[in-house]
Design an enzyme around this catalytic site. Sequence first.
Site, PDB file in Angstrom:
ATOM      1  N   LYS A  33      -1.729  97.634 -88.863  1.00  0.00           N
ATOM      2  CA  LYS A  33      -2.470  97.914 -87.631  1.00  0.00           C
ATOM      3  C   LYS A  33      -3.367  99.116 -87.903  1.00  0.00           C
ATOM      4  O   LYS A  33      -2.879 100.229 -88.084  1.00  0.00           O
ATOM      5  CB  LYS A  33      -1.517  98.202 -86.475  1.00  0.00           C
ATOM      6  CG  LYS A  33      -2.242  98.393 -85.151  1.00  0.00           C
ATOM      7  CD  LYS A  33      -1.288  98.713 -84.024  1.00  0.00           C
ATOM      8  CE  LYS A  33      -2.059  98.777 -82.708  1.00  0.00           C
ATOM      9  NZ  LYS A  33      -3.133  99.789 -82.711  1.00  0.00           N
ATOM     10  N   ARG A  38     -11.878  98.512 -82.211  1.00  0.00           N
ATOM     11  CA  ARG A  38     -12.024  97.070 -82.380  1.00  0.00           C
ATOM     12  C   ARG A  38     -13.513  96.719 -82.302  1.00  0.00           C
ATOM     13  O   ARG A  38     -14.216  97.124 -81.363  1.00  0.00           O
ATOM     14  CB  ARG A  38     -11.248  96.348 -81.284  1.00  0.00           C
ATOM     15  CG  ARG A  38     -11.215  94.813 -81.391  1.00  0.00           C
ATOM     16  CD  ARG A  38     -10.201  94.361 -82.398  1.00  0.00           C
ATOM     17  NE  ARG A  38     -10.053  92.912 -82.395  1.00  0.00           N
ATOM     18  CZ  ARG A  38      -9.162  92.251 -81.670  1.00  0.00           C
ATOM     19  NH1 ARG A  38      -8.355  92.917 -80.840  1.00  0.00           N
ATOM     20  NH2 ARG A  38      -9.063  90.942 -81.754  1.00  0.00           N
ATOM     21  N   GLU A  82     -11.717  95.883 -87.314  1.00  0.00           N
ATOM     22  CA  GLU A  82     -11.535  97.254 -86.831  1.00  0.00           C
ATOM     23  C   GLU A  82     -12.468  98.176 -87.596  1.00  0.00           C
ATOM     24  O   GLU A  82     -12.533  98.137 -88.823  1.00  0.00           O
ATOM     25  CB  GLU A  82     -10.080  97.693 -87.043  1.00  0.00           C
ATOM     26  CG  GLU A  82      -9.677  98.932 -86.278  1.00  0.00           C
ATOM     27  CD  GLU A  82      -9.191  98.643 -84.868  1.00  0.00           C
ATOM     28  OE1 GLU A  82      -8.809  99.610 -84.183  1.00  0.00           O
ATOM     29  OE2 GLU A  82      -9.179  97.457 -84.450  1.00  0.00           O
ATOM     30  N   PHE A 113     -10.509  91.186 -90.182  1.00  0.00           N
ATOM     31  CA  PHE A 113      -9.222  90.482 -90.224  1.00  0.00           C
ATOM     32  C   PHE A 113      -9.285  89.067 -89.658  1.00  0.00           C
ATOM     33  O   PHE A 113      -8.290  88.349 -89.680  1.00  0.00           O
ATOM     34  CB  PHE A 113      -8.107  91.285 -89.539  1.00  0.00           C
ATOM     35  CG  PHE A 113      -8.402  91.785 -88.142  1.00  0.00           C
ATOM     36  CD1 PHE A 113      -8.577  90.913 -87.088  1.00  0.00           C
ATOM     37  CD2 PHE A 113      -8.467  93.148 -87.891  1.00  0.00           C
ATOM     38  CE1 PHE A 113      -8.811  91.381 -85.801  1.00  0.00           C
ATOM     39  CE2 PHE A 113      -8.708  93.628 -86.613  1.00  0.00           C
ATOM     40  CZ  PHE A 113      -8.873  92.740 -85.561  1.00  0.00           C
ATOM     41  N   LYS A 190       1.929  92.989 -81.832  1.00  0.00           N
ATOM     42  CA  LYS A 190       1.817  94.252 -82.543  1.00  0.00           C
ATOM     43  C   LYS A 190       3.145  94.987 -82.440  1.00  0.00           C
ATOM     44  O   LYS A 190       3.797  94.976 -81.385  1.00  0.00           O
ATOM     45  CB  LYS A 190       0.676  95.117 -82.004  1.00  0.00           C
ATOM     46  CG  LYS A 190       0.756  95.473 -80.538  1.00  0.00           C
ATOM     47  CD  LYS A 190      -0.468  96.286 -80.115  1.00  0.00           C
ATOM     48  CE  LYS A 190      -0.443  96.591 -78.616  1.00  0.00           C
ATOM     49  NZ  LYS A 190      -1.647  97.360 -78.181  1.00  0.00           N
TER      50      LYS A 190
END
Length: 298
Positions: A33, A38, A82, A113, A190
């Site tokens: 993460k 974002r 990200e 991603f 998450k």
Amino acid sequence: MRNAEPRLKFIKPMEPVLVLEPPLSDDWLHEIKYDGFRVQLILDWAGARAFTRNGHDWSKRFWPVVAAAEKLKAKSFILDGEMIAPEPDGRPNFHAMHSRMSWNAELLAFVAFDILYLDGADLRVLPAVERKALLWDLVKPAKGIIQYSQHVEGGGAEFHAAADAMGLEGMVSKRRASPYRAGKTDAWVKVKCWDVSDFDLWGIKRQAGAETRALMGRDGRYAGSAALPKGLRERLWQRVKAGKSPPGLPQGVPQGVPNAIAGDDVEWLQPGLVGTVRTLRGEPKLRHATLQGFREKE
């Protein structure tokens, strides 16, 4: 002559649900993460653009990444990822994001991603593992300003332990067969890592039918509340009965305690107590927090 095709539009991103334990089955992909912003990168016939998670165009702020996106070998795409401020070891430094956006945007990096669209094909119906293979083919070797979010399949508990040992914020797990669907979905989850640190212990909030909570502060500001285990609750209650502060906030505590928190059901403790709290890493306020112990401030 202007191209007659409409420009590609921003797509509301897929959002993971927060869970407290990593999934253990082998049909999950696990990724770091990343602690940043974002961003959705879009390339079409008129060039590349960068959008925030809410669809705001931040292409000017992220201009080096936008320029790099235009050099990728595709006519059109939509990438999800990200934007981070990487340290020399690659770990993201969220606190450096704003200064780099203002003065050193070339020191930012975009970690891709997922890929939603490529050269006229909508890829959102494909399984996540297939989308990632197409993404890798587009961005490899992905060592520069546009990077690739590596993943492992299965071994969620081990991946989480490794992320915790590295001091990372947490991990994101995705069902390998899941399509891309806008909004929150449990096909992505998450899992954050935990921090244990000290806070000022301000008071106890007791409500009928609700969990007793310890109210915590840091640097004179309200930091949130933590669950109060029974043994600690009894010890703290003895302190309350022995003598507590006058009604209202303890002397020296500034504004910041929400009205919903600072009610008549709060017993404010005398200043000088420090509580050790276990809480989710990377949150602005205490979340899923538990008081581990308390002591007099030295």
